[in-house]
Motif scaffolding. Structure first.
Motif, PDB file in Angstrom:
ATOM      1  N   HIS A   1      -0.675  23.020 -57.499  1.00  0.00           N
ATOM      2  CA  HIS A   1      -0.713  21.572 -57.292  1.00  0.00           C
ATOM      3  C   HIS A   1      -0.985  21.212 -55.843  1.00  0.00           C
ATOM      4  O   HIS A   1      -0.535  20.183 -55.357  1.00  0.00           O
ATOM      5  N   ALA A   2      -1.694  22.096 -55.150  1.00  0.00           N
ATOM      6  CA  ALA A   2      -2.095  21.765 -53.785  1.00  0.00           C
ATOM      7  C   ALA A   2      -3.565  21.363 -53.826  1.00  0.00           C
ATOM      8  O   ALA A   2      -4.413  22.160 -54.225  1.00  0.00           O
ATOM      9  N   THR A   3      -3.859  20.155 -53.478  1.00  0.00           N
ATOM     10  CA  THR A   3      -5.238  19.685 -53.506  1.00  0.00           C
ATOM     11  C   THR A   3      -5.484  18.690 -52.387  1.00  0.00           C
ATOM     12  O   THR A   3      -4.567  17.983 -51.968  1.00  0.00           O
ATOM     13  N   SER A   4      -6.709  18.666 -51.910  1.00  0.00           N
ATOM     14  CA  SER A   4      -7.057  17.661 -50.904  1.00  0.00           C
ATOM     15  C   SER A   4      -7.812  16.512 -51.567  1.00  0.00           C
ATOM     16  O   SER A   4      -8.270  15.607 -50.911  1.00  0.00           O
ATOM     17  N   LYS A   5      -7.963  16.581 -52.913  1.00  0.00           N
ATOM     18  CA  LYS A   5      -8.911  15.682 -53.557  1.00  0.00           C
ATOM     19  C   LYS A   5      -8.316  14.416 -54.145  1.00  0.00           C
ATOM     20  O   LYS A   5      -9.003  13.414 -54.294  1.00  0.00           O
ATOM     21  N   ILE A   6      -7.065  14.461 -54.531  1.00  0.00           N
ATOM     22  CA  ILE A   6      -6.411  13.212 -54.940  1.00  0.00           C
ATOM     23  C   ILE A   6      -5.048  13.140 -54.272  1.00  0.00           C
ATOM     24  O   ILE A   6      -4.498  14.145 -53.828  1.00  0.00           O
ATOM     25  N   ARG A   7      -4.518  11.944 -54.212  1.00  0.00           N
ATOM     26  CA  ARG A   7      -3.201  11.745 -53.608  1.00  0.00           C
ATOM     27  C   ARG A   7      -2.226  11.142 -54.611  1.00  0.00           C
ATOM     28  O   ARG A   7      -1.065  11.459 -54.631  1.00  0.00           O
ATOM     29  N   SER A   8      -2.711  10.217 -55.429  1.00  0.00           N
ATOM     30  CA  SER A   8      -1.796   9.448 -56.271  1.00  0.00           C
ATOM     31  C   SER A   8      -2.300   9.440 -57.708  1.00  0.00           C
ATOM     32  O   SER A   8      -3.436   9.831 -57.985  1.00  0.00           O
ATOM     33  N   THR A   9      -1.458   8.989 -58.621  1.00  0.00           N
ATOM     34  CA  THR A   9      -1.894   8.908 -60.021  1.00  0.00           C
ATOM     35  C   THR A   9      -3.039   7.911 -60.158  1.00  0.00           C
ATOM     36  O   THR A   9      -3.896   8.066 -61.015  1.00  0.00           O
ATOM     37  N   ALA A  10      -3.057   6.901 -59.303  1.00  0.00           N
ATOM     38  CA  ALA A  10      -4.158   5.930 -59.373  1.00  0.00           C
ATOM     39  C   ALA A  10      -5.493   6.634 -59.172  1.00  0.00           C
ATOM     40  O   ALA A  10      -6.488   6.317 -59.835  1.00  0.00           O
ATOM     41  N   ASP A  11      -5.512   7.632 -58.281  1.00  0.00           N
ATOM     42  CA  ASP A  11      -6.759   8.365 -58.021  1.00  0.00           C
ATOM     43  C   ASP A  11      -7.265   9.073 -59.276  1.00  0.00           C
ATOM     44  O   ASP A  11      -8.449   9.349 -59.407  1.00  0.00           O
ATOM     45  N   LEU A  12      -6.336   9.395 -60.186  1.00  0.00           N
ATOM     46  CA  LEU A  12      -6.719  10.109 -61.399  1.00  0.00           C
ATOM     47  C   LEU A  12      -7.715   9.317 -62.228  1.00  0.00           C
ATOM     48  O   LEU A  12      -8.440   9.864 -63.044  1.00  0.00           O
ATOM     49  N   PHE A  13      -7.719   8.017 -62.045  1.00  0.00           N
ATOM     50  CA  PHE A  13      -8.599   7.188 -62.870  1.00  0.00           C
ATOM     51  C   PHE A  13      -9.924   6.893 -62.186  1.00  0.00           C
ATOM     52  O   PHE A  13     -10.732   6.142 -62.683  1.00  0.00           O
TER      53      PHE A  13
ATOM     54  N   GLN B   1      -4.382  25.394 -43.226  1.00  0.00           N
ATOM     55  CA  GLN B   1      -4.185  24.998 -44.623  1.00  0.00           C
ATOM     56  C   GLN B   1      -4.648  26.052 -45.616  1.00  0.00           C
ATOM     57  O   GLN B   1      -4.544  25.861 -46.829  1.00  0.00           O
ATOM     58  N   LEU B   2      -5.148  27.147 -45.099  1.00  0.00           N
ATOM     59  CA  LEU B   2      -5.747  28.139 -46.007  1.00  0.00           C
ATOM     60  C   LEU B   2      -4.718  28.668 -47.009  1.00  0.00           C
ATOM     61  O   LEU B   2      -4.988  28.755 -48.202  1.00  0.00           O
ATOM     62  N   ALA B   3      -3.525  29.013 -46.521  1.00  0.00           N
ATOM     63  CA  ALA B   3      -2.506  29.543 -47.431  1.00  0.00           C
ATOM     64  C   ALA B   3      -2.085  28.476 -48.440  1.00  0.00           C
ATOM     65  O   ALA B   3      -1.867  28.755 -49.620  1.00  0.00           O
ATOM     66  N   LEU B   4      -2.025  27.250 -47.962  1.00  0.00           N
ATOM     67  CA  LEU B   4      -1.596  26.145 -48.822  1.00  0.00           C
ATOM     68  C   LEU B   4      -2.541  25.957 -50.013  1.00  0.00           C
ATOM     69  O   LEU B   4      -2.123  25.603 -51.114  1.00  0.00           O
TER      70      LEU B   4
END
Ligand code: ADP
Ligand code: MG
Length: 662
Positions: A126-138, A118-121
């Protein structure tokens, strides 16, 4: 994802080129020579990078945020704690910069690492392991979430990235140049992640021209790292500038330890902790004793859910809480931590995440002001003779014979320049020395005598000799000696002679009485022999409409009496006045005032003031003893409701020194 960054970068450029034809060129000429075309991914990336990374300190910020996220989410199995740092050791984030970050930025952490595949990714937009969905934004719990930082930095620099996760025998190495992947492969190396950034902004010459001197940039970086170290005291941060160690936090988990590293050893033991809960919000942190202040605003750090933010209103809330102990032009030193449910804030308002929106800003503002104010009132050391002047706004630091000069000047803390909080009123920096000077040090003569330079930067301690007992909560037991100038009570106490301003002392006693009585059944009142008619101004009449119940609570018995007048039948029993009508008028005026200081009730303060003994009143020994006794019983006894000091101490050790006894 199968495309490499190269393919991504090339694709739009090729298609743009292919669509060119002689006829479209002709059309372009007709349009003033400007064709509309989709920008290449490379150009688009550089434009976007400008939002996140405009200076080296921004890149460092993003990289250490990633490292912190990685250190705080270490896997449970196998090594714990510091992982590569070792079991039982704190996780580490080591930063190195050269040329103010333009030459080199290296950030090495002992965090969870990035899996080889995953290093290149990680360097894609917009590559992140920290959120998945807009719901996570809140409900964001990590520092990063936008997945933009690495891509942005990569597009304007050359990067060597290395990372090894727990369980992998070898780590993965990847080189990128202006966002394009170059050499890659497996290498042996420590657990965690290391990113080396070179040639930052080399391909954006315009940006380079706008940057400060490298010293200025380095100053920003030091400030930044010390801020993160405060927010994450469980991580050990190290910063090397041009190969020299300029900052290191112990990783002990204690904010106090980091505060001393960030602000200098002279502040050790001089921070006052506070911790309170208001509604959903926990407000905690440390403020330096009121006598300790600095000439720039960089001494105040504000964190919301451990995220460093800039907030002018909250800064002012702290500054206001220090009034009137803060001399003009000086600023407090504080670390403020707010813990707020994620649903009560919005962090996604700004690309650098430095600003934040609160659902209820006013409530938070008052909670902060109150918490800081109470702390200062309760636990600040007593002003000593000669220094109290500075505390009420007199000349800040004139040569002060009362101050012990045996202590060496504060070793310059590496935190000279902060982030440009409010560029409008910030003094220019000279940028010629390391560590960078604070604003007014830079403006002054750098060859100033040690005592002077200590005075202009970190403030001198108000009272280096104050015994711990005096800094405890209550007023020490005092043995009265008499009254001077019919204004001050003189008393002997632990380690010195105490002067008590009889008016401010009595004012505070009365104020606390008024508040207690108000909370119970209302302030005791005393009937007048015959009721009097008081004529009011139109404004007072207006205020009386809403204010009447408050006045009754304060012990006034009033009823409307014809056009713009009222009948006064009783006044507060404690009131010392032979003109009750005037008192009532003033009390009504006070109702319209804003709170003069945090949590101070203006009408109660006025009543207290008018009920207290005055300067010039002769007091009998019995009255003096009574007054001191009442003061000793109070929690809040250092300042009157208007903020003037009540007690000043003449230090016994200082006397002995002046008399050449020691
Ligand atoms: P964000 O932090 O917003 O997710 P970044 O571009 O900063 O976006 O990073 C992209 C991803 O790369 C992160 O989500 C994380 O998975 C990974 N990453 C970056 N830096 C590190 C690091 N020091 N340690 C472990 N993972 C990292
Ligand atoms: Mg990030």
């Amino acid at each position: 994802m199968s495309e490499t960054p190269e393919e991504l970068a090339l694709a739009p450029a090729v298609s743009a080129g292919a669509s060119r034809s002689p006829s479209s060129d002709r059309a372009a000429e007709q349009n003033g020579g400007r064709r509309i075309q989709v920008l290449s991914a490379e150009v688009a990336q550089q434009i976007a990078a400008g939002e996140v990374v405009t200076r080296p300190a921004d890149a460092v910020k993003e990289l250490i945020e990633n490292s912190i996220d990685a250190c705080l989410t270490l896997p449970d199995s196998g090594l714990t704690d510091g992982q590569a740092g070792g079991v039982g050791l704190p996780p580490r984030v080591d930063v190195e910069i050269r040329g103010g970050g333009l030459g080199l930025i290296r950030v090495i952490d002992t965090g969870r690492g990035i899996p080889a595949d995953q290093l290149a990714l990680a360097f894609e937009r917009h590559a992140t392991s920290k959120i998945r969905s807009t719901a996570d934004l809140f409900a964001i719990h990590s520092l990063g979430f936008r997945g933009e930082a690495l891509a942005s930095i990569a597009s304007v620099s050359r990067i060597v990235a290395y990372s090894r996760t727990l369980g992998a025998d070898l780590g993965e190495l990847l080189e990128l140049d202006a966002g394009k992947a170059g050499e890659r492969g497996q290498r042996a190396g420590p657990l965690g992640t290391s990113l080396t950034i070179r040639n930052l902004f080399q391909n954006v010459p315009a940006r380079l021209r706008f940057l400060r001197t490298s010293t200025g940039e380095a100053g920003q970086v030091v400030h930044l790292i010390s801020q993160y170290a405060l927010a994450y005291p469980e991580i050990r941060f190290t910063l090397l500038n041009e190969g020299r160690l300029v900052f290191q936090s112990p990783g002990s988990g204690k904010v106090e330890d980091v505060l001393v590293k960030a602000h200098g050893a002279s502040l050790a033991g001089r921070f006052l902790p506070f911790d309170s809960v208001a509604g959903h919000v926990r407000v905690w942190g440390f403020v330096a004793e009121p006598g300790m202040h600095r000439g720039t605003r960089t001494g105040v750090s504000i964190f919301v859910n451990r995220r460093l933010i800039q907030s002018r209103p909250l800064f002012y809330a702290i500054e206001e809480a220090y009034q009137p102990e803060l001399p003009t032009g000086r600023h407090p030193i504080a670390a403020l931590f707010l813990e707020i449910p994620a649903s009560e804030i919005d962090v996604n308002v700004h690309p650098t995440k430095a600003e934040i929106r609160f659902v209820d800003e006013r409530a938070i503002y008052s909670a902060v002001r109150r918490a800081v104010r109470e702390t200062i009132l309760r636990s600040a050391p007593l002003p000593t003779v000669g220094t109290a002047l500075a505390a009420v706004g007199g000349p800040a630091w004139s040569a002060d014979p009362m101050t012990d000069v045996s202590e060496p000047p504060t070793a310059a803390a590496p935190v000279g320049l902060g982030r440009d909080v409010w560029a409008d009123d910030r003094p220019p920096s000279s940028g010629s020395s390391w560590p960078p000077a604070t604003g007014e040090e830079a403006a002054g003569d750098s060859s100033a005598a040690p005592a002077e330079s200590a005075g202009s930067g970190e403030s001198r301690p108000v009272d280096p000799l104050a015994p711990a007992a005096i800094r405890a909560a209550g007023l020490p037991i005092l043995h009265p000696l008499g009254q001077v100038r019919r204004t001050y009570i003189v008393a002997e106490g632990p380690d010195g002679v105490y002067f008590v301003d009889q008016h401010t002392a009595h004012e505070r006693i009365r104020y606390e009485e008024v508040r207690t009585q108000k909370a119970a059944s209302g302030v005791a009142s005393q009937g007048l022999l015959s009721p009097i008619v008081v004529e009011l101004t139109p404004r007072q009449w207006e205020l009386l409409g809403e204010g009447a119940p408050k006045l009754r609570e304060l012990g006034f018995d009033i009823e409307p009496f014809g056009e713009r007048s009222c009948l006064l039948r009783a006044v507060p029993a404690m009131l010392r006045s032979d003109d009750p009508a005037r008192e009532l008028g003033e009390m009504i005026d006070a109702l319209a005032q804003e709170e003069p200081a945090a949590g101070i009730d203006p009408a109660a303060a006025l009543l207290a003031c008018h009920s207290a003994v005055r300067a010039g009143d002769a007091l009998t020994p019995v009255e003096i003893r009574e007054l001191l006794g009442r003061l000793e019983g109070l929690d809040v006894w250092r300042y009157c409701p208007h903020g003037r000091p009540i007690v000043i101490r003449l230090d016994a050790a200082q006397l002995a020194r002046d008399f050449k006894r020691i």
